[in-house]
Write an enzyme that holds these catalytic residues in place. Structure first.
Site: not given
Ligand code: PMP
Length: 285
Positions: A52, A151, A184
Site C-alpha cells: 500500500r 495514504k 468511512e
Molecule cells: N481509513 C482511513 C482514512 C485510515 O486512516 C485508516 C487507518 N490507516 C483506515 C481506514 C483503516 O486502515 P487499516 O486497517 O489499514 O489501518
C-alpha cells in the site's frame, strides 16, 4: 533509554530525530505513510502495508529510495533496537528537502522515517460497550481530486471530520462521499451486519483500502458469512442489526449508536463479538 527513530539509514534518539523545515512533507503534506502493528515481535500484514505504501508513493510520483526488503529489515531493526514486541509502527516517506515552491523536482531526496512506539489503545469499555458516532458534514475527498486510496501526509480532510466528531463528543466520525453514500470514518473503515450478512462500502465509494478491513472480510468469509462490498447509505446504517469499525490501531470496535439512533439493541452484536475474538486469535497466534 530514549526511543530510537530511523531516518534514512540511521537511528537517532527520539529528541534528535529531526527533519528540515524545507521538507515538502512539512511544507505541503507531500509524502505518504503507513500505520502498522507488531504483535509478539511479529509485524502484522507487513507485505500488505509495504504494497500500500508503494502504491501510494507511485500515485504521487514519489520513488521510495530503497527496496521493500530493505524497508522490512529497517522496520524489524528499529523494533529490535527499541525492544518493542507489541507496538505501533509509523513509516513516513516525505518528498524531501526542497525550495519554497511546489515543484517536487527541486527536492533533493525523499526521507524515510520509521518510528516504533508503544501503542495508545482505546479504553476497554469502548470494546465492551461500543462507540457512539455521528455523521459529519465534511465529505470524504472526491476520488477524482485526491484519491482516498492514497495514504498521503495530507490528512486535513480526516482531521476536519475528526474535529466535528470531537465537538459532538464522538471519538470517531462517519464521512459520506460526494454522492452522499457512506464512505468511512476518519481513521477506520465501517461495516454493518444485517440478516446475517456483512456489508461494507466498496473501494469505489472513495475509501482507504484498509488492511484490517481486508483481514476481517477474509475471516468472515472463512466462517461462511456472506460479505457484500456495496454502496451504503446512512439509512442502511440506521437500520443495521450491528455495526463496527476496523483499523490497525482500533482493530475491531463495535458501534452502538449512529446519529443518536440505537443500532440493533444498542449493544455490541454477536457477529461483531465473534469477529473480534477471531481477529484477536489471528493477531496473537
Ligand atoms: N481509513 C482511513 C482514512 C485510515 O486512516 C485508516 C487507518 N490507516 C483506515 C481506514 C483503516 O486502515 P487499516 O486497517 O489499514 O489501518
Amino acid at each position: 533509554m530514549p526511543l530510537k527513530v530511523y531516518i534514512s539509514g540511521k537511528h537517532y534518539d527520539k529528541d534528535d530525530a529531526k527533519i528540515s523545515v524545507y521538507d515538502h512533507g512539512l511544507l505541503y503534506g507531500d509524502g505518504v505513510f503507513e500505520g502498522i502493528r507488531s504483535y509478539g515481535g511479529k509485524v502484522f500484514r507487513l507485505q500488505q502495508h509495504l504494497d500500500r505504501l508503494w502504491n501510494s508513493a507511485k500515485a504521487i510520483w514519489l520513488e521510495i529510495p530503497m527496496t521493500q526488503e530493505a524497508m522490512a529489515q529497517a522496520i524489524r531493526d528499529t523494533l529490535a533496537v527499541n525492544g518493542i514486541e507489541d507496538g505501533y509502527i509509523r513509516v513516513v516517506v516525505t518528498r524531501g528537502c526542497g525550495t519554497l515552491g511546489l515543484d517536487p523536482n527541486r527536492c533533493s531526496h525523499p526521507e524515510v522515517i520509521i518510528i516504533t512506539d508503544r501503542i495508545a489503545l482505546y479504553p476497554e469499555e469502548y470494546y465492551r460497550d461500543g462507540l457512539s458516532i455521528i455523521t459529519v458534514s465534511t465529505l470524504r475527498n472526491h476520488p477524482a481530486a485526491l484519491s482516498p486510496r492514497i495514504k498521503s501526509l495530507n490528512y486535513l480532510n480526516n482531521i476536519l471530520a475528526k474535529i466535528e466528531g470531537l465537538q459532538a463528543g464522538c471519538i470517531e466520525a462517519l464521512m459520506l462521499n460526494h454522492k452522499g453514500e457512506v464512505a468511512e470514518c476518519t481513521g477506520d473503515n465501517i461495516f454493518i451486519a444485517r440478516f446475517g450478512k456483512l456489508m461494507t462500502p466498496p473501494n469505489e465509494a472513495g475509501i482507504l483500502e484498509g488492511i484490517t478491513r481486508e483481514s476481517v472480510i477474509g475471516l468472515a468469509r472463512q466462517s461462511g458469512i456472506e460479505v457484500l462490498e456495496i454502496p451504503l447509505t446512512k439509512h442502511d446504517i440506521y437500520i443495521a442489526d450491528e455495526c463496527f469499525l476496523t483499523g490497525t490501531a482500533a482493530e475491531i470496535v463495535p458501534v452502538v449508536k449512529v446519529d443518536s439512533r440505537k443500532i440493533g439493541d444498542g449493544r455490541p452484536g454477536p457477529m461483531t463479538r465473534d469477529l473480534m475474538q477471531q481477529f484477536h486469535r489471528l493477531t496473537r497466534s
